[in-house]
Design a protein around this motif. Structure first.
Motif, PDB file in Angstrom:
ATOM      1  N   ARG A   1      -8.277  10.702   7.558  1.00  0.00           N
ATOM      2  CA  ARG A   1      -9.750  10.635   7.517  1.00  0.00           C
ATOM      3  C   ARG A   1     -10.299   9.954   8.758  1.00  0.00           C
ATOM      4  O   ARG A   1     -11.332  10.352   9.312  1.00  0.00           O
TER       5      ARG A   1
ATOM      6  N   MET B   1       0.839  -1.208   0.000  1.00  0.00           N
ATOM      7  CA  MET B   1       0.000   0.000   0.000  1.00  0.00           C
ATOM      8  C   MET B   1       0.864   1.244   0.000  1.00  0.00           C
ATOM      9  O   MET B   1       1.816   1.347   0.765  1.00  0.00           O
ATOM     10  N   ALA B   2       0.529   2.189  -0.882  1.00  0.00           N
ATOM     11  CA  ALA B   2       1.315   3.419  -0.971  1.00  0.00           C
ATOM     12  C   ALA B   2       1.214   4.186   0.348  1.00  0.00           C
ATOM     13  O   ALA B   2       0.147   4.257   0.956  1.00  0.00           O
ATOM     14  N   GLU B   3       2.346   4.751   0.776  1.00  0.00           N
ATOM     15  CA  GLU B   3       2.404   5.444   2.073  1.00  0.00           C
ATOM     16  C   GLU B   3       1.458   6.638   2.129  1.00  0.00           C
ATOM     17  O   GLU B   3       0.826   6.907   3.147  1.00  0.00           O
ATOM     18  N   ASP B   4       1.363   7.387   1.000  1.00  0.00           N
ATOM     19  CA  ASP B   4       0.519   8.580   1.036  1.00  0.00           C
ATOM     20  C   ASP B   4      -0.966   8.219   1.136  1.00  0.00           C
ATOM     21  O   ASP B   4      -1.747   8.924   1.772  1.00  0.00           O
ATOM     22  N   LEU B   5      -1.349   7.089   0.566  1.00  0.00           N
ATOM     23  CA  LEU B   5      -2.749   6.654   0.660  1.00  0.00           C
ATOM     24  C   LEU B   5      -3.067   6.279   2.111  1.00  0.00           C
ATOM     25  O   LEU B   5      -4.110   6.605   2.668  1.00  0.00           O
ATOM     26  N   ARG B   6      -2.099   5.605   2.728  1.00  0.00           N
ATOM     27  CA  ARG B   6      -2.234   5.203   4.127  1.00  0.00           C
ATOM     28  C   ARG B   6      -2.358   6.438   5.027  1.00  0.00           C
ATOM     29  O   ARG B   6      -3.214   6.499   5.914  1.00  0.00           O
ATOM     30  N   THR B   7      -1.502   7.425   4.783  1.00  0.00           N
ATOM     31  CA  THR B   7      -1.529   8.654   5.569  1.00  0.00           C
ATOM     32  C   THR B   7      -2.861   9.382   5.384  1.00  0.00           C
ATOM     33  O   THR B   7      -3.434   9.889   6.343  1.00  0.00           O
ATOM     34  N   GLU B   8      -3.323   9.388   4.145  1.00  0.00           N
ATOM     35  CA  GLU B   8      -4.586  10.073   3.858  1.00  0.00           C
ATOM     36  C   GLU B   8      -5.734   9.381   4.602  1.00  0.00           C
ATOM     37  O   GLU B   8      -6.594  10.034   5.198  1.00  0.00           O
ATOM     38  N   ARG B   9      -5.704   8.048   4.578  1.00  0.00           N
ATOM     39  CA  ARG B   9      -6.764   7.303   5.275  1.00  0.00           C
ATOM     40  C   ARG B   9      -6.686   7.487   6.785  1.00  0.00           C
ATOM     41  O   ARG B   9      -7.703   7.605   7.455  1.00  0.00           O
TER      42      ARG B   9
ATOM     43  N   GLY C   1      -5.183  -1.275   4.440  1.00  0.00           N
ATOM     44  CA  GLY C   1      -3.747  -1.104   4.654  1.00  0.00           C
ATOM     45  C   GLY C   1      -3.386  -1.177   6.134  1.00  0.00           C
ATOM     46  O   GLY C   1      -2.224  -1.120   6.497  1.00  0.00           O
TER      47      GLY C   1
END
Lengths: 279, 319
Positions: A12, A1-9, A178
């Motif tokens: 949220r 899982m991409a780190e930025d997607l994880r951070t964004e989630r 993730g």
């Protein structure tokens, strides 16, 4: 899982403002708080049956505004320190599940059962402040609720993975989100400044042997979760029963004979609980 | 318009105005009656400083454009002296002079008055600043509860009106050793917790005389109707004893005592903190002065302190 997607989630998840709860619970608590002769104990008992209200109360009392972050892990103490005024505002700020999906009712029952089972385990092994273990048991799946509310589009995806692969809900969460609800719990506990013992119970209930600070708390919640699943009370998201970590029994020094007594006691209590209808 | 004194104030307020502007006198005259405010207007900052330090007013109003020095410089002179820090200060400026380059955090003023001025606005702003200062002056900085001035005022007022009431003095046993061992910020947590317990209990038990004040440190005061005070004391004691162990480290809490240094410098063990409450009653106008109440309470507190556990002692002589 991409780190930025994880951070964004993660962002949220932590942006959660309002967690809905069951209409009936909210109604009962509101009624009790408005009655002039209600005692803190009565209100605490009722709030202790709802993970959303309990989480809100603990989040509020441990917020830096009151000046003792991370200190209070009991609902009764929280209510004494907050007062009914603040409690009323918590109630007003809580919305209800308009349409309660069957799974959410199931999760609510599962959490309540886990609270009861965790409290019973803590009392059996004679741990101090058994109520705090019950609180951690109640909140152990809070991450699932928050993820459902904050990332609603991903919930059906998780359920699809569980059904297709026949895997545990936790594994499906890790694949789709993730991260699992145990990780979400840890984030929430930090963000809300919940006491360290509650945090360990919430974030290590699937791997209690790895808990560093409060291994007993993690083990009790692990066992509580396992027991309520064994009795098939409520619905955690999994059809089957998770693996019981033998280390948990060792850490809590529970012998097989004790275990049988515990099961007897719990089956009685769960029958009583099943009579309670909050939906 | 109010005839004798401004709502919140029992006496005429002294206001010192420093400004070269001749129209101000008329505006203040229209805004306040002589009974409400005694307004002195001076145009030189230099001469005013002495008056200010020897006979301080209740409020200072300074024009940004003084003849001999910038208004903000004078304000800084006054406010850097700690006894005058609480003096409410208003700055008068032309609205046109308000630019983005003014560092408002560095100017220690409490209120801003901009020209064009009207007497109605003057009255409102100055009264608000005075009221705000009275409120914040006496609040305990940690708990924000009313402090000594308000406590004494409240008690004396009840005495003067010959109203029955119960006055409770609460303090913590072994607070100092807790503070010494864990540091003052952990000590402050305990004080905040104690304040919350007392406030919520007193509010819940209620009654027309219900009041909570924070004398300072670990000393608290609460006032309740005579027939409700015992219930409040019982609840405070029970809540305090239930919650206070959570403010200790787990190992100290399990042991049930802490190791710390006593007043003579010797290492010794101290029990977990407890709360002691002494309650004095005023019945049928028996008390004449605040001092009598506090003196009786101090004697009773010694008795409460003899018990290392949390407890409350009622003044039996009047019971």
């Amino acid at each position: 899982m991409a780190e930025d997607l994880r951070t964004e989630r993660k962002g949220r998840i932590l942006a959660v403002r309002d967690l809905p709860t069951l209409p009936k619970v909210l109604e009962e608590v509101s009624k009790l708080v408005e009655r002039p002769d209600s005692t803190t104990e009565q209100v605490a008992k009722l709030i202790s049956m709802d993970q959303v209200l309990s989480a809100k109360v603990l989040k509020m009392v441990n917020s830096p505004v009151y000046g003792f972050p991370g200190r209070i892990s009991s609902i009764g103490h929280a209510l004494v320190l907050l007062g009914f005024n603040v409690l009323r505002s918590i109630i007003v700020s809580t919305s209800v599940f308009e349409v309660m999906s069957e799974n959410m009712v199931g999760l609510w029952e599962h959490s309540l059962g886990a609270a009861m089972a965790s409290g019973a385990v803590a009392r059996m092994v004679k741990l101090k402040d058994a109520e705090e273990y019950a609180v951690a048991g109640l909140l152990h799946d809070l991450g699932k609720v928050v993820a459902t509310v904050q990332l609603p589009d991903l919930k059906p995806e998780i359920e699809r993975v569980v059904a297709e692969r026949d895997c545990f809900y936790l594994e499906a969460e890790r694949e789709v989100l993730g991260f699992g609800h145990d990780r979400i719990n840890a984030w929430l506990a930090d963000h809300w400044k919940l006491p360290a013992n509650i945090k360990e119970g919430l974030s290590y209930h699937h791997k209690p042997h790895l808990a560093q600070l409060y291994p007993e708390m993690a083990c009790v919640v692990h066992l509580g979760d396992f027991l309520v699943r064994s009795f098939e009370y409520g619905f955690s998201g999994d059809v089957g029963v998770t693996y019981l970590q033998p280390e948990a029994l060792k850490i809590l020094k529970i012998r097989p004979a004790d275990f049988e007594n515990l099961l007897d006691e719990l089956s009685g209590q769960l029958v009583e609980l099943a009579d309670l209808r909050f939906t | 318009m109010v005839s004798d004194a401004l709502c919140a104030f029992t006496r005429t307020q002294k206001i010192l105005v420093l400004s070269p502007d001749p129209t101000l006198a008329r505006l203040f005259d229209a805004a306040f009656t002589p009974a409400e405010a005694e307004v002195t207007i001076q145009c030189q900052g230099r001469y005013a400083v002495e008056t200010l330090f020897t006979d301080p007013p209740d409020m200072l109003v300074v024009d940004a454009a003084l003849a001999d020095m910038p208004g903000p410089t004078l304000v800084t002179m006054v406010k850097s002296e700690n006894v005058y820090r609480q003096l409410p200060v208003a700055l008068i400026m032309d609205e046109a002079a308000l630019g983005p380059d003014i560092d408002w955090c560095a100017v220690e003023v409490d209120e801003l008055l901009t020209r064009p001025l009207t007497s109605a606005m003057l009255r409102a702003r100055v009264t608000l600043a005075l009221a705000r200062a009275t409120r914040s002056l006496d609040a305990n900085p940690l708990t924000k509860l009313p402090g000594n001035t308000s406590i004494i005022g409240r008690i004396q007022d009840l005495i003067d009106r010959r109203q029955d009431f119960a006055l409770a003095y609460a303090d913590l046993d072994y607070f100092k050793s807790f503070n010494d061992k864990y540091g003052f910020s952990r000590g402050d947590e305990v004080l905040m917790m104690t304040a919350r317990i007392i406030v919520n209990t007193v509010r819940a038990v209620g009654g027309p005389t219900a009041f909570v004040g924070h004398v300072g440190g670990d000393d608290f005061v609460f006032i309740l109707d005579i027939d409700r005070v015992e219930e409040a004391c019982r609840t405070v004691v029970a809540s305090f004893d239930g919650i206070v162990p959570h403010f200790y480290d787990a190992d100290d809490r399990d042991r049930g005592f802490i190791q710390s240094v006593d007043r003579e410098g010797n290492r010794r063990s101290f029990p977990l903190m407890a709360i002691s409450i002494a309650v004095v009653f005023n019945r049928d106008g028996r008390l004449k002065h605040f001092g009598e109440a506090s003196q009786t309470a101090m004697t009773l507190k010694k008795k409460a302190k003899e018990n290392p556990k949390s407890c409350y002692v009622l003044d039996k002589r009047q019971g």
